[in-house]
Design an enzyme around this catalytic site. Structure first.
Site, short mmCIF file in Angstrom:
data_model
loop_
_atom_site.label_atom_id
_atom_site.label_comp_id
_atom_site.label_asym_id
_atom_site.label_seq_id
_atom_site.Cartn_x
_atom_site.Cartn_y
_atom_site.Cartn_z
N ASP A 78 0.86 -1.19 0.00
CA ASP A 78 0.00 0.00 0.00
C ASP A 78 0.89 1.24 0.00
O ASP A 78 1.17 1.84 1.04
CB ASP A 78 -0.91 -0.02 1.23
CG ASP A 78 -1.94 1.11 1.20
OD1 ASP A 78 -2.03 1.82 0.18
OD2 ASP A 78 -2.66 1.28 2.20
N LYS A 84 -6.27 1.37 0.87
CA LYS A 84 -6.95 0.96 -0.34
C LYS A 84 -5.90 0.51 -1.36
O LYS A 84 -4.82 1.07 -1.41
CB LYS A 84 -7.78 2.12 -0.92
CG LYS A 84 -8.86 2.65 0.03
CD LYS A 84 -9.61 3.82 -0.60
CE LYS A 84 -10.67 4.36 0.35
NZ LYS A 84 -11.40 5.51 -0.23
N ASN A 118 -14.64 1.69 -8.02
CA ASN A 118 -13.82 2.92 -7.96
C ASN A 118 -12.35 2.65 -8.21
O ASN A 118 -11.49 3.47 -7.87
CB ASN A 118 -14.00 3.59 -6.59
CG ASN A 118 -13.50 2.73 -5.44
OD1 ASN A 118 -13.12 1.57 -5.65
ND2 ASN A 118 -13.49 3.28 -4.25
N HIS A 235 -4.52 -13.39 -31.71
CA HIS A 235 -5.58 -12.87 -32.58
C HIS A 235 -6.06 -11.53 -32.03
O HIS A 235 -6.17 -11.35 -30.82
CB HIS A 235 -6.74 -13.87 -32.61
CG HIS A 235 -7.92 -13.42 -33.42
ND1 HIS A 235 -9.13 -13.08 -32.85
CD2 HIS A 235 -8.08 -13.25 -34.75
CE1 HIS A 235 -9.98 -12.73 -33.80
NE2 HIS A 235 -9.37 -12.82 -34.96
N ASN A 236 -6.33 -10.58 -32.93
CA ASN A 236 -6.76 -9.24 -32.48
C ASN A 236 -5.85 -8.73 -31.37
O ASN A 236 -6.30 -8.26 -30.32
CB ASN A 236 -8.21 -9.27 -31.98
CG ASN A 236 -9.22 -9.45 -33.10
OD1 ASN A 236 -8.88 -9.38 -34.29
ND2 ASN A 236 -10.45 -9.71 -32.76
N GLU A 265 -1.27 -9.90 -34.70
CA GLU A 265 -2.16 -9.47 -35.77
C GLU A 265 -2.31 -7.95 -35.79
O GLU A 265 -2.42 -7.32 -34.74
CB GLU A 265 -3.54 -10.11 -35.63
CG GLU A 265 -4.47 -9.78 -36.79
CD GLU A 265 -5.83 -10.46 -36.67
OE1 GLU A 265 -6.45 -10.70 -37.72
OE2 GLU A 265 -6.26 -10.74 -35.54
N ASP A 267 -4.85 -5.34 -37.69
CA ASP A 267 -5.99 -5.03 -38.55
C ASP A 267 -5.86 -3.58 -39.00
O ASP A 267 -6.05 -2.65 -38.22
CB ASP A 267 -7.30 -5.21 -37.78
CG ASP A 267 -7.65 -6.67 -37.57
OD1 ASP A 267 -6.82 -7.52 -37.94
OD2 ASP A 267 -8.73 -6.96 -37.04
N HIS A 280 -10.59 -2.86 -34.57
CA HIS A 280 -11.49 -3.89 -35.08
C HIS A 280 -12.57 -3.21 -35.90
O HIS A 280 -13.46 -2.56 -35.34
CB HIS A 280 -12.10 -4.70 -33.92
CG HIS A 280 -12.64 -6.02 -34.35
ND1 HIS A 280 -13.98 -6.27 -34.47
CD2 HIS A 280 -12.02 -7.18 -34.69
CE1 HIS A 280 -14.17 -7.52 -34.87
NE2 HIS A 280 -12.99 -8.09 -35.01
N GLU A 314 -4.01 -7.82 -41.66
CA GLU A 314 -5.34 -7.86 -42.25
C GLU A 314 -5.54 -6.49 -42.87
O GLU A 314 -5.83 -5.51 -42.18
CB GLU A 314 -6.41 -8.17 -41.21
CG GLU A 314 -7.79 -8.36 -41.85
CD GLU A 314 -8.84 -8.81 -40.84
OE1 GLU A 314 -9.96 -8.26 -40.90
OE2 GLU A 314 -8.55 -9.68 -40.01
N LYS A 363 3.36 -11.13 -42.96
CA LYS A 363 2.40 -12.03 -43.61
C LYS A 363 1.35 -11.16 -44.30
O LYS A 363 0.63 -10.40 -43.66
CB LYS A 363 1.73 -12.93 -42.59
CG LYS A 363 0.56 -13.75 -43.14
CD LYS A 363 -0.15 -14.50 -42.03
CE LYS A 363 -1.50 -15.04 -42.47
NZ LYS A 363 -2.49 -13.98 -42.75
N LYS A 365 -0.63 -10.25 -48.57
CA LYS A 365 -0.84 -10.63 -49.96
C LYS A 365 0.38 -10.31 -50.81
O LYS A 365 1.07 -9.30 -50.61
CB LYS A 365 -2.05 -9.89 -50.52
CG LYS A 365 -3.39 -10.46 -50.06
CD LYS A 365 -3.64 -11.82 -50.67
CE LYS A 365 -5.04 -12.32 -50.33
NZ LYS A 365 -5.30 -13.62 -50.97
#
Length: 564
Positions: A78, A84, A118, A235-236, A265, A267, A280, A314, A363, A365
């Site tokens: 702490d 807390k 919180n 993935h993602n 990956e 995207d 995404h 992608e 990776k 096309k």
């Protein structure tokens, strides 16, 4: 109290019979200690003179109360002393008590216990977090078997456990050393005793690991073609939560690399100001700059493992921003990036992880030899997107079926991982193309395994395959990777941001070989003429013998596993 005759009798000691079961009964000499709070007893067997703290309803010794030892650690963790615990402070606490936990799992548990919402745990919330964290009934069963009703392990009892497990070099001195290393309660440690909490800390530490210590380093042959290895894949990768409205962050890539991931990956979508972004698509997930992700790759890809990283693109960008992507990859990654084959000849097989140490593969096309008049080529949709259209997204529009163009700048970077569609198995006869990579949804991969298992295994002995979760998994849930590994699929991509049984399997698969992210596949999955079929494994099989305590640890976790 010492003037009381009964107390004096207790200080002198009495012979009592200790009963564990109908068949196990032993006489012991019990004597009250001078502190008036604890009871000492002497074993009557020669090898085991020891002291025990008695645990009974009138015991006031304190350290046997569940988790009382944790309060000193709570105070130390702490940092601002406000009673807390923020998640950062919780992580500090976990390090103090030697708990190595996935950040995403720890945060999910943290949020479940944060009833006040919180971002702080206090009072009962902290206790609930610790109870959930340390709840291991299978360890309690083992502990109680060896400790009996005392609910504490003496050094001889711990030695008995070590001997039963066949641990090399099991001696009383070793048991005493383990108590001093892992017992968290100072009073218990002083009496050379191990509580349940200390026992759990021991079993969850490197000293208690079932893993062969030699396998914590790279020990496998790393000179075989890439297709001969399982490759830890995400993935993602950019997501930290749900794929519908979660946060995208470069930190997610850093975390994946820290877990040994070698295929991430990206995207890629059109962004403002000519800068491509990653998120995404068609969802409420936040966006991050493509160049920032590439910078994270540069800075963190090889902190844990020196072996090659694959960037699975992608691509949803137009020609201009594709060129920007290629420019960022070249300028930020520099010599890390593979831009041409290691030799001038057309490769008959993929290079090895050893040959590609410290290198980044793209990776994506690849333009065909035949090009259109403007030196651009028309390419099919990214195979992942098309798969989702054909198999998962009934509402896909005609606009999304339109062909996309691939820029020559980006095409040039697809050297050893050229994205290609595989429609049927076995593939059309011809010269094998080791640099071609196919991606399948879990559904299509399962279809290939079910209908053409052996052909799929043979294909994966020569070329790379990537499998990814169905798009219908809106909550970013995972599928079991074992079925895909059984077919020799190398890049079995999972949502690293989603902890659970599937990610535990993945962590176990890539725990060995120095956690380098590459695991050599069994011989039957590497041979081009193999007869192995994951649907009909046949014989021979390897028999796995698990000793009692380890079997208890693993009980309840059996899945659809082929043991090699």
């Amino acid at each position: 109290l010492t003037e009381d005759e009964d107390v004096r009798a207790m200080l002198r000691g009495s012979r009592l019979r200790k009963i564990r079961s109908r068949t196990w009964q032993q006489e012991r000499l019990y004597r009250l200690q001078e502190d008036g709070l604890s009871v000492w007893f002497q074993r009557r067997v020669q090898r085991a003179p020891s002291k025990h703290i008695w645990r009974g309803p009138a015991c006031r010794c304190g350290f046997l109360s569940a988790h009382t030892w944790i309060h000193s650690y709570l105070h130390r963790a702490d940092s601002d002393q406000d009673s807390k615990m923020s998640f950062k402070e919780i992580k500090s606490l976990l390090r103090m008590v030697n708990v190595d936990m996935n950040d995403m799992y720890a945060y999910r548990l943290f949020k479940e216990c944060d009833h006040s919402n919180n971002e702080r745990l206090e009072g009962a919330e902290i206790e609930e977090f610790l109870r959930q964290l340390l709840k291991r009934p299978e360890l309690e069963e083992i502990f109680h078997h060896y400790s009996g009703e005392d609910r504490v392990l003496s050094a001889p009892e711990l030695l008995e456990f070590l001997e039963d497990q066949g641990e090399d070099g099991a001696t009383l001195a070793r048991a005493q050393q383990l108590i001093q290393m892992h017992e968290l309660n100072e009073t218990a440690k002083q009496h050379e005793l191990m509580t349940l909490d200390g026992f759990m800390m021991y079993l969850l530490s490197p000293e208690g690991a079932a893993l062969d210590e030699a396998h914590t380093r790279v020990f496998q042959d790393m000179s075989q073609p890439l297709a001969h290895y399982f490759i830890s894949s995400s993935h993602n990768t950019y997501l930290t939560d749900s794929q519908i409205g979660g946060l995208s962050s470069t930190e997610a890539y850093v975390r994946a690399f820290a877990q040994g991931c070698r295929c991430v990956e990206l995207d890629c979508w059109e962004g403002p100001g000519g800068e491509p972004v990653i998120y995404h698509g068609h969802t409420l997930t936040s966006k991050i700059l493509f160049r920032d992700v590439v910078q994270a790759v540069h800075d963190h890809a090889f902190t844990l493992s020196p072996y090659p990283v694959i960037l699975s693109l992608e691509n949803h960008c137009g020609l201009e921003q594709q060129a920007a992507m290629a420019r960022h990859l070249r300028t930020i990654l520099g010599d890390m990036l593979v831009t041409q084959a290691l030799d001038s000849q057309s490769p008959e097989e993929l290079p090895s992880p050893e040959q590609l140490k410290g290198r980044v593969l793209v990776k994506g096309k690849k333009l065909p030899t035949h090009r259109s008049e403007d030196d651009r080529a028309v390419s099919d949709l990214e195979e992942e997107e098309e798969e989702e259209e054909e198999e998962e997204e009934a509402e896909a529009t005609e606009q999304r079926r339109l062909a996309k163009q691939i820029s020559p700048e980006l095409s040039a970077l697809a050297v050893y991982c050229q994205a290609t569609r595989l429609r049927t198995l076995p593939p059309t006869p011809g010269v094998p193309q080791p640099c071609q990579v196919s991606s399948f949804s879990e559904r299509k991969a399962k279809k290939f395994i079910r209908e053409a298992g052996n052909s799929f295994v043979r294909h994966n002995a020569r070329q790379l395959t990537r499998v990814y979760p169905l798009g219908l998994r809106m909550n970013s849930a995972n599928y079991s990777p074992q079925e895909m590994w059984n077919a020799g699929c190398q890049m079995v991509a999972l949502n690293f941001q989603t902890p659970g049984y599937e990610m535990d399997l993945n962590a176990g698969r890539f725990l060995v070989n120095g956690q380098c992210g590459y695991i050599l596949k069994p011989a039957c999955l590497r041979q081009p003429d193999t007869t192995f079929d994951p649907e009909c494994p046949g014989t021979p099989r390897t028999t796995l013998t698990i000793q009692k305590a380890l079997a208890t640890l693993l009980s309840g976790h059996a899945g659809s596993v082929v043991w090699f």
